[in-house]
Design a protein around this motif. Structure first.
Motif, PDB file in Angstrom:
ATOM      1  N   ASN A   9       0.717  -1.300  -0.010  1.00  0.00           N
ATOM      2  CA  ASN A   9       0.159   0.127  -0.046  1.00  0.00           C
ATOM      3  C   ASN A   9       0.866   1.276  -0.093  1.00  0.00           C
ATOM      4  O   ASN A   9       1.540   1.333   0.753  1.00  0.00           O
ATOM      5  N   THR A  10       0.708   2.139  -0.812  1.00  0.00           N
ATOM      6  CA  THR A  10       1.512   3.372  -1.069  1.00  0.00           C
ATOM      7  C   THR A  10       1.303   4.409   0.014  1.00  0.00           C
ATOM      8  O   THR A  10       2.070   5.367   0.294  1.00  0.00           O
ATOM      9  N   GLY A  11       0.386   4.097   0.938  1.00  0.00           N
ATOM     10  CA  GLY A  11      -0.150   4.774   2.152  1.00  0.00           C
ATOM     11  C   GLY A  11       0.483   4.318   3.316  1.00  0.00           C
ATOM     12  O   GLY A  11       0.513   5.133   4.469  1.00  0.00           O
ATOM     13  N   PHE A  12       1.451   3.096   3.374  1.00  0.00           N
ATOM     14  CA  PHE A  12       1.762   2.649   4.518  1.00  0.00           C
ATOM     15  C   PHE A  12       3.094   3.328   4.936  1.00  0.00           C
ATOM     16  O   PHE A  12       3.921   3.978   4.226  1.00  0.00           O
ATOM     17  N   ALA A  13       3.373   3.246   6.443  1.00  0.00           N
ATOM     18  CA  ALA A  13       4.321   4.073   7.052  1.00  0.00           C
ATOM     19  C   ALA A  13       5.708   2.984   6.732  1.00  0.00           C
ATOM     20  O   ALA A  13       5.441   1.900   6.413  1.00  0.00           O
ATOM     21  N   ASP A  58       7.969  -4.575   8.315  1.00  0.00           N
ATOM     22  CA  ASP A  58       7.510  -5.623   8.925  1.00  0.00           C
ATOM     23  C   ASP A  58       6.944  -6.592   8.020  1.00  0.00           C
ATOM     24  O   ASP A  58       7.064  -7.913   8.140  1.00  0.00           O
ATOM     25  N   VAL A  59       6.043  -6.009   6.877  1.00  0.00           N
ATOM     26  CA  VAL A  59       5.165  -6.846   6.162  1.00  0.00           C
ATOM     27  C   VAL A  59       6.460  -7.529   5.251  1.00  0.00           C
ATOM     28  O   VAL A  59       6.509  -8.635   4.898  1.00  0.00           O
ATOM     29  N   ALA A  60       7.383  -6.819   4.782  1.00  0.00           N
ATOM     30  CA  ALA A  60       8.593  -7.568   4.010  1.00  0.00           C
ATOM     31  C   ALA A  60       9.313  -8.747   4.502  1.00  0.00           C
ATOM     32  O   ALA A  60       9.474  -9.794   3.925  1.00  0.00           O
ATOM     33  N   GLY A 115      -2.210  -1.178  13.016  1.00  0.00           N
ATOM     34  CA  GLY A 115      -0.916  -1.896  13.197  1.00  0.00           C
ATOM     35  C   GLY A 115      -0.230  -2.538  12.009  1.00  0.00           C
ATOM     36  O   GLY A 115      -0.782  -2.034  11.135  1.00  0.00           O
ATOM     37  N   THR A 116       0.328  -3.732  12.224  1.00  0.00           N
ATOM     38  CA  THR A 116       0.926  -4.173  10.953  1.00  0.00           C
ATOM     39  C   THR A 116      -0.098  -4.843  10.091  1.00  0.00           C
ATOM     40  O   THR A 116      -0.916  -5.601  10.579  1.00  0.00           O
ATOM     41  N   PRO A 117      -0.031  -4.453   8.635  1.00  0.00           N
ATOM     42  CA  PRO A 117      -1.017  -5.254   7.815  1.00  0.00           C
ATOM     43  C   PRO A 117      -0.979  -6.484   7.846  1.00  0.00           C
ATOM     44  O   PRO A 117       0.081  -7.237   7.781  1.00  0.00           O
ATOM     45  N   LYS A 118      -2.350  -7.297   7.657  1.00  0.00           N
ATOM     46  CA  LYS A 118      -2.039  -8.806   7.641  1.00  0.00           C
ATOM     47  C   LYS A 118      -2.348  -9.178   6.037  1.00  0.00           C
ATOM     48  O   LYS A 118      -2.973  -8.249   5.368  1.00  0.00           O
ATOM     49  N   GLY A 168      -7.551 -17.714   4.525  1.00  0.00           N
ATOM     50  CA  GLY A 168      -6.645 -17.386   5.730  1.00  0.00           C
ATOM     51  C   GLY A 168      -5.736 -16.443   5.777  1.00  0.00           C
ATOM     52  O   GLY A 168      -4.987 -16.507   4.551  1.00  0.00           O
ATOM     53  N   TYR A 169      -5.123 -15.648   6.613  1.00  0.00           N
ATOM     54  CA  TYR A 169      -4.228 -14.860   6.579  1.00  0.00           C
ATOM     55  C   TYR A 169      -2.902 -15.538   6.555  1.00  0.00           C
ATOM     56  O   TYR A 169      -2.630 -16.919   6.671  1.00  0.00           O
ATOM     57  N   THR A 170      -1.790 -14.853   5.838  1.00  0.00           N
ATOM     58  CA  THR A 170      -0.339 -15.392   5.566  1.00  0.00           C
ATOM     59  C   THR A 170       0.216 -15.826   7.059  1.00  0.00           C
ATOM     60  O   THR A 170       0.999 -16.535   7.009  1.00  0.00           O
ATOM     61  N   ASP A 171      -0.253 -14.883   8.179  1.00  0.00           N
ATOM     62  CA  ASP A 171       0.310 -15.340   9.454  1.00  0.00           C
ATOM     63  C   ASP A 171      -0.497 -16.801  10.096  1.00  0.00           C
ATOM     64  O   ASP A 171      -0.055 -16.928  11.475  1.00  0.00           O
TER      65      ASP A 171
END
Length: 542
Positions: free
Chosen positions: A129-133, A139-141, A216-219, A411-414
């Motif tokens: 997302n281009t709007g993420f900090a 964290d996502v990477a 928080g951290t995106p899922k 289901g989410y990747t986590d």
């Protein structure tokens, strides 16, 4: 799991038959060319819905324009060949099926070529997302084990903490200093590579979308392999047709933009994109390319409607049959204004990153009940349940929204998932149906405000606020109150020249809603904090 009942089997067959009829009506069912149908099925099964669709479109009409961005048009054949070259270059650099390719780009050709090339390698694409900090992106990477990172130059600083990945630059700003001269550009990589077709990967790589990340951290929400019949879920209530043109204002990293891009490619439509949304340029693009569909999120639509009428009148938008809206709530006031300006073209989709499409309101639905999100299309099931898990069938009773769809995630990747009842997935929203069976979304189940023992959902108050001619936008939250537990606070953005004060705002709400739904506090802002898809960042307000 027990054996399927006769009724369930009959229902499944009926749904598939109806889905085939929807595809035929849109021009996707290859009757009588069954050989073309088989080829399409093989291509999408091997490469996924996007790369497979582009390959078929290039075969169907090699000169058909598939994409138009600021740098010009590309035919489906050019998209196919250039993505072959990129896939071969990455393969030579050791990228294999199953390696994750992350992309942080605005909407342009190199984002599309990245999606296509990854599909031909069987590499999952993580759409950032281009709007993420910066911390969210890092964290996502790490969590998604990114192997390749493709990004526009403007996001270089945001990605500085991501290490151990192969980097490629997708878009360079003309006339600006080069931030990473040693990082290869996609254009150079493509130009130096062979564009012959590649062997099919062991399996399609798929796509990983991210939740909004507002808390928080995106899922990560992976999208499964999509059956051609699943596309009928959109086409059942949104009359897209083969060989037309779509202007895509919603960003491709979001489920709204991505789903309509894939579907438009499957239909052999020309897709028009711009890197950054501009309301007047949007109308110019619709007029120039005679687009029949315009895909926006509601905040984008508001900016188009807020253009001076003389500006809007410069552009002939009579080709529009579909104004497709999704991503956040469409207020009755904005939808009604759009109908006045563009005619009966509003198609209001309700869904989520996890379930994809749930319901769609057609123009007829909207005329009957402004604010509705409509009914489920073919292949979808939507039910409401109370807090004890009992199904709600009575009209005008609010309950939790659960959805079943062939496009839903698994289901989410986590490893986490969402609540399920009877095989249906919770969307996190609450809503009700009217006496005609049309669905309305009342708000998020975690945003309900309890004030003095009364339940209030912010969206109801917000819709009333924006009906005032001097209010441009509004958001309502609950704040602590010693006497009532919580009280309502409204954040209001006024239109230029307004002299509205807090008491006038309260009086406006008081004239429509119950006393306990009138905001005690009113704060005026220059604009509301929103993410890239227009959702209000309520935690920032709080």
């Amino acid at each position: 799991m027990g054996r399927p009942t006769v009724a369930s089997v009959v229902n499944r067959v009926a749904q598939r038959a109806r889905g085939l009829m929807v595809l035929y009506r849109a021009g996707l069912a290859p009757v009588p060319r069954l050989d073309e149908g088989i080829r399409s099925l093989i291509a999408t099964r091997r490469y996924g819905p996007l790369a497979g669709s582009v390959r078929i479109a290039a075969r169907r009409d090699p000169q058909a324009v598939g994409l138009v961005d600021e740098t010009g048009p590309l035919t489906f054949t050019q998209l196919d060949l250039r993505s072959n070259a990129l896939a071969r270059a990455w393969s030579a650099r050791g990228v294999r099926s199953g390696d994750t390719v992350a992309v942080l780009c605005r909407d342009h050709r190199n984002l599309v070529l990245t999606l296509l090339a990854a599909g031909k390698l069987g590499a999952p694409v993580l759409l950032l997302n281009t709007g993420f900090a910066k911390p969210q992106l890092t964290d996502v990477a790490v969590r998604e084990r990114v192997r390749v990172l493709v990004h526009d130059d403007e996001f270089t600083d945001l990605l500085g903490d991501i290490t151990g990945v192969d980097r490629y630059r997708a878009w360079q700003e003309p006339g600006r200093p080069d931030p990473q001269p040693d990082t290869p550009t996609l254009e150079d990589v493509i130009a130096g590579s062979d564009d012959h077709p590649l062997p099919a990967p062991p399996k399609p790589g798929g796509l990983v979308l991210l939740t909004s990340g507002t808390t928080g951290t995106p899922k990560g929400a992976p999208r499964p392999a999509i059956s051609p019949l699943d596309s009928a879920q959109f086409l059942d209530r949104i009359p897209l047709r083969v060989g037309e043109a779509t202007f895509l204002g919603a960003p491709l990293f979001h489920a709204t933009g991505l789903s309509q891009f894939i579907l438009s490619c499957a239909l052999g439509c020309t897709v028009v994109v711009r890197r950054k949304f501009d309301p007047e340029e949007t109308l110019r693009g619709v007029a120039e390319h005679r687009c029949t569909a315009l895909v926006l999120v509601p905040t984008m639509l508001e900016r188009v409607l807020d253009l001076d009428p003389e500006v809007r009148a410069r552009y002939d938008t009579s080709s529009l049959r579909i104004l497709f809206l999704a991503g956040s709530a469409l207020s009755p006031e904005v939808g009604n204004r759009a109908t006045e300006v563009f005619g009966d073209v509003v198609h209001n989709l309700y869904g989520s990153t996890e379930v994809a499409v749930a319901t769609v309101a057609t123009p007829e639905d909207w005329r009957r009940a402004p604010g509705t999100v409509g009914r489920p299309p073919v292949g979808c099931r939507v039910e409401l349940y109370d807090d004890e898990g009992r199904r709600i069938t009575a009209p005008d009773v609010t309950g939790r929204v659960f959805v079943g769809s062939g496009l839903a995630f698994t289901g989410y990747t986590d490893g986490r998932s969402r609540d399920t009842i009877d095989g249906l997935i919770a969307t996190g929203d609450v809503g009700h149906r009217d006496a005609d069976g049309l669905l309305f979304i009342d708000g998020r189940d975690d945003e309900m405000i309890v004030s003095g023992g009364e339940n209030v959902y912010p969206v109801e108050v917000e819709n009333v606020l924006v009906e005032h001619p001097e209010v441009r936008e509004a958001a309502v939250i609950g704040v602590p109150d010693e006497r009532f537990g919580q009280r309502l606070k409204a954040f209001v953005v006024l239109r230029p020249g307004s002299v509205l004060d807090a008491e006038a705002v309260r009086e406006h709400v008081r004239g429509t809603l119950a006393r306990y739904k009138v905001p005690r506090d009113v704060e005026f802002l220059d604009l509301l904090p929103r993410n890239a898809t227009g959702k209000v960042l309520r935690h920032t307000l709080a």
